[in-house]
Design a protein around this motif. Structure first.
Motif, PDB file in Angstrom:
ATOM      1  N   PHE A   1       0.810  -1.220   0.000  1.00  9.40           N
ATOM      2  CA  PHE A   1       0.000   0.000   0.000  1.00  9.40           C
ATOM      3  C   PHE A   1       0.844   1.271   0.000  1.00  9.40           C
ATOM      4  N   ILE A   2       2.152   1.112  -0.022  1.00 10.72           N
ATOM      5  CA  ILE A   2       3.026   2.297   0.036  1.00 10.72           C
ATOM      6  C   ILE A   2       3.227   2.837  -1.385  1.00 10.72           C
ATOM      7  N   PRO A   3       2.812   4.064  -1.626  1.00 13.13           N
ATOM      8  CA  PRO A   3       2.843   4.588  -2.994  1.00 13.13           C
ATOM      9  C   PRO A   3       4.235   5.022  -3.447  1.00 13.13           C
ATOM     10  N   GLU A   4       4.346   5.238  -4.735  1.00 13.45           N
ATOM     11  CA  GLU A   4       5.585   5.742  -5.295  1.00 13.45           C
ATOM     12  C   GLU A   4       5.758   7.193  -4.860  1.00 13.45           C
ATOM     13  N   ALA A   5       6.864   7.493  -4.229  1.00 15.06           N
ATOM     14  CA  ALA A   5       7.130   8.876  -3.791  1.00 15.06           C
ATOM     15  C   ALA A   5       8.586   8.972  -3.337  1.00 15.06           C
ATOM     16  N   GLU A   6       9.114  10.178  -3.383  1.00 11.61           N
ATOM     17  CA  GLU A   6      10.450  10.419  -2.826  1.00 11.61           C
ATOM     18  C   GLU A   6      10.393  10.202  -1.318  1.00 11.61           C
ATOM     19  N   HIS A   7      11.523   9.820  -0.719  1.00 15.86           N
ATOM     20  CA  HIS A   7      11.534   9.633   0.735  1.00 15.86           C
ATOM     21  C   HIS A   7      11.376  10.978   1.442  1.00 15.86           C
ATOM     22  N   TYR A   8      10.509  11.010   2.466  1.00 18.49           N
ATOM     23  CA  TYR A   8      10.288  12.267   3.177  1.00 18.49           C
ATOM     24  C   TYR A   8      11.404  12.543   4.183  1.00 18.49           C
ATOM     25  N   PHE A   9      11.996  11.481   4.709  1.00 16.77           N
ATOM     26  CA  PHE A   9      13.028  11.642   5.739  1.00 16.77           C
ATOM     27  C   PHE A   9      14.348  11.093   5.225  1.00 16.77           C
ATOM     28  N   PRO A  10      15.460  11.608   5.751  1.00 19.51           N
ATOM     29  CA  PRO A  10      16.759  11.023   5.409  1.00 19.51           C
ATOM     30  C   PRO A  10      16.753   9.526   5.746  1.00 19.51           C
ATOM     31  N   ASP A  11      17.424   8.712   4.938  1.00 15.83           N
ATOM     32  CA  ASP A  11      17.330   7.260   5.096  1.00 15.83           C
ATOM     33  C   ASP A  11      17.794   6.753   6.459  1.00 15.83           C
ATOM     34  N   GLU A  12      18.688   7.502   7.148  1.00 13.62           N
ATOM     35  CA  GLU A  12      19.188   7.004   8.429  1.00 13.62           C
ATOM     36  C   GLU A  12      18.336   7.454   9.618  1.00 13.62           C
ATOM     37  N   GLN A  13      17.374   8.319   9.375  1.00 18.08           N
ATOM     38  CA  GLN A  13      16.551   8.819  10.485  1.00 18.08           C
ATOM     39  C   GLN A  13      15.525   7.773  10.925  1.00 18.08           C
ATOM     40  N   VAL A  14      15.379   7.542  12.246  1.00 16.56           N
ATOM     41  CA  VAL A  14      14.435   6.524  12.717  1.00 16.56           C
ATOM     42  C   VAL A  14      13.201   7.082  13.422  1.00 16.56           C
ATOM     43  N   THR A  15      13.241   8.340  13.807  1.00 15.33           N
ATOM     44  CA  THR A  15      12.057   8.900  14.468  1.00 15.33           C
ATOM     45  C   THR A  15      12.009  10.408  14.270  1.00 15.33           C
ATOM     46  N   ASP A  16      10.849  10.983  14.531  1.00 19.57           N
ATOM     47  CA  ASP A  16      10.711  12.442  14.447  1.00 19.57           C
ATOM     48  C   ASP A  16      10.971  13.094  15.799  1.00 19.57           C
ATOM     49  N   LYS A  17      11.174  12.282  16.837  1.00 20.42           N
ATOM     50  CA  LYS A  17      11.296  12.840  18.175  1.00 20.42           C
ATOM     51  C   LYS A  17      12.766  13.097  18.544  1.00 20.42           C
ATOM     52  N   SER A  18      12.959  14.062  19.426  1.00 20.32           N
ATOM     53  CA  SER A  18      14.319  14.397  19.859  1.00 20.32           C
ATOM     54  C   SER A  18      14.831  13.391  20.877  1.00 20.32           C
ATOM     55  N   GLU A  19      16.125  13.368  21.085  1.00 19.26           N
ATOM     56  CA  GLU A  19      16.714  12.517  22.123  1.00 19.26           C
ATOM     57  C   GLU A  19      16.150  12.894  23.497  1.00 19.26           C
ATOM     58  N   ARG A  20      15.973  14.158  23.730  1.00 22.42           N
ATOM     59  CA  ARG A  20      15.390  14.642  24.987  1.00 22.42           C
ATOM     60  C   ARG A  20      14.044  13.994  25.259  1.00 22.42           C
ATOM     61  N   PHE A  21      13.218  13.971  24.234  1.00 24.64           N
ATOM     62  CA  PHE A  21      11.887  13.391  24.364  1.00 24.64           C
ATOM     63  C   PHE A  21      11.987  11.885  24.664  1.00 24.64           C
ATOM     64  N   LEU A  22      12.824  11.182  23.909  1.00 26.70           N
ATOM     65  CA  LEU A  22      12.912   9.731  24.070  1.00 26.70           C
ATOM     66  C   LEU A  22      13.432   9.363  25.463  1.00 26.70           C
ATOM     67  N   VAL A  23      14.378  10.165  25.940  1.00 21.38           N
ATOM     68  CA  VAL A  23      14.963   9.947  27.255  1.00 21.38           C
ATOM     69  C   VAL A  23      13.905  10.146  28.356  1.00 21.38           C
ATOM     70  N   ALA A  24      13.099  11.185  28.215  1.00 19.31           N
ATOM     71  CA  ALA A  24      12.029  11.435  29.190  1.00 19.31           C
ATOM     72  C   ALA A  24      11.042  10.267  29.181  1.00 19.31           C
ATOM     73  N   GLU A  25      10.754   9.760  27.999  1.00 19.81           N
ATOM     74  CA  GLU A  25       9.810   8.651  27.891  1.00 19.81           C
ATOM     75  C   GLU A  25      10.347   7.391  28.579  1.00 19.81           C
ATOM     76  N   LEU A  26      11.651   7.174  28.493  1.00 28.10           N
ATOM     77  CA  LEU A  26      12.229   5.988  29.141  1.00 28.10           C
ATOM     78  C   LEU A  26      12.040   6.050  30.658  1.00 28.10           C
ATOM     79  N   ILE A  27      12.170   7.241  31.217  1.00 23.94           N
ATOM     80  CA  ILE A  27      11.958   7.387  32.666  1.00 23.94           C
ATOM     81  C   ILE A  27      10.501   7.109  33.001  1.00 23.94           C
TER      82      ILE A  27
END
Ligand code: GDP
Ligand code: MG
Length: 300
Positions: A174-200
């Protein structure tokens, strides 16, 4: 001379379902990385979180949602509903996650939302590993197939990684033909700060699930990457004095354990040593105060 132009595929897949069916676990396993926090307690996920997976020409942007809450009294619940509903717009495919044997009113209400959206749906029946025999699934599959005859149904185990390749292949169609929206190495839209807070927050929820009805939030006061070590100071905000005492625990034992477990996950996430300092503070009414929510990053 003609030149072959590479073809790229890119699109959004929303992961929806009632709380606790395993949406965040599914996302983490597909990404091979822990981005979304999970626990036995419902309502662990509060924000929409993008998990991005790029393999060769195809980029799938998964949206993990908080799940839909039918108790609208609290501002926090209203916020989480908005997040879940907005995730259903503008996606290419919805992965509707249900439990292996339970289909309750909440599933039905989520299903009504999902199928109203007019977007293709795949039903993932999760927690397959909990069944002693796969034939136990047949009655459940039969009911779902009768309700939603044109929808593909794939049994999976998010926790054990069973049948996730099948699920991913089904999504890819179901994934259509399109240019990639994010750089290929990026795994999330969230900052490290956010992810760290979530881990706590995850460690608190896991240790204190029943004692603390989702009334803690985390503010990162300081986050400094050094050459060999990352210094993080975090505030745990609770609603009441009693909750503060519970989190700190006898002689600070609880807080110490929360800190140790969170630090280990942070070190994996950030790939560096972490020095973590935690404080607990009472800030009344934050979960029911729109302004306080915004100040803590709960933007709608
Ligand atoms: P969410 O609220 O839908 O995001 O659910 P979570 O991903 O937080 O998972 C809720 C609970 O179900 C956690 O305790 C998970 O470990 C557990 N869980 C998720 N997927 C599976 C699975 O495939 N098998 C089993 N046995 N447990 C699972
Ligand atoms: Mg979740």
């Amino acid at each position: 001379m003609t030149k072959n132009k590479a073809i790229y595929y890119c699109g959004y897949a929303a992961i929806v379902g009632r709380p606790n069916v395993g949406k965040s676990t599914l996302l983490n396993h597909i990404l091979g990385q822990k981005l979304s926090i999970t626990s036995r307690k419902p309502q662990t996920t509060r924000h929409n979180l993008l998990g991005i997976k790029t393999e060769e020409s195809t980029q799938i942007i998964f949206v993990d949602t908080p799940g839909i809450h039918f108790d609208h009294k609290k501002a926090l619940n209203r916020y989480m509903n908005q997040a879940a509903e907005s995730a259903l717009k503008d996606v290419d495919i919805i992965v509707f996650v249900v439990d292996r044997d339970i289909w309750n009113d909440t599933d039905q209400r989520v299903a009504d939302e999902v199928f109203r959206a007019n977007i293709p749906v795949i039903i993932a029946i999760n927690k397959l590993d909990r069944l002693s025999s796969k034939t136990d699934l047949l009655p459940h599959i039969k009911i779902l197939a009768e309700k939603y005859p044109d929808t593909q149904i794939i049994p999976v185990s998010a926790l054990r990684g069973q049948q996730l390749n099948e699920l991913e292949s089904a999504i890819k169609k179901f994934i259509p033909e399109a240019e990639h929206y994010f750089p290929d190495e990026q795994v999330t839209d969230k900052s490290e700060r956010f992810l760290v807070a979530e881990l706590i927050r995850e460690k608190i929820t896991r240790q204190l699930g029943a004692e603390l009805p989702y009334e803690a939030t985390i503010e990162i006061e300081n986050f400094k990457h050094g050459s060999k070590i990352c210094h993080i100071n975090a505030l745990i905000l609770v609603e009441r004095e009693g909750q503060k005492i519970i989190i700190i625990g006898d002689k600070g034992d609880r807080l110490k354990k929360i800190g140790q477990e969170a630090r280990l996950d942070m070190e994996k996430l950030l790939e560096t040593k972490v020095m973590l300092t935690l404080w607990v503070k009472v800030r009344r009414g934050w979960s029911d105060d729109e302004r306080a929510l915004r100040s803590l990053g709960y933007e709608s």
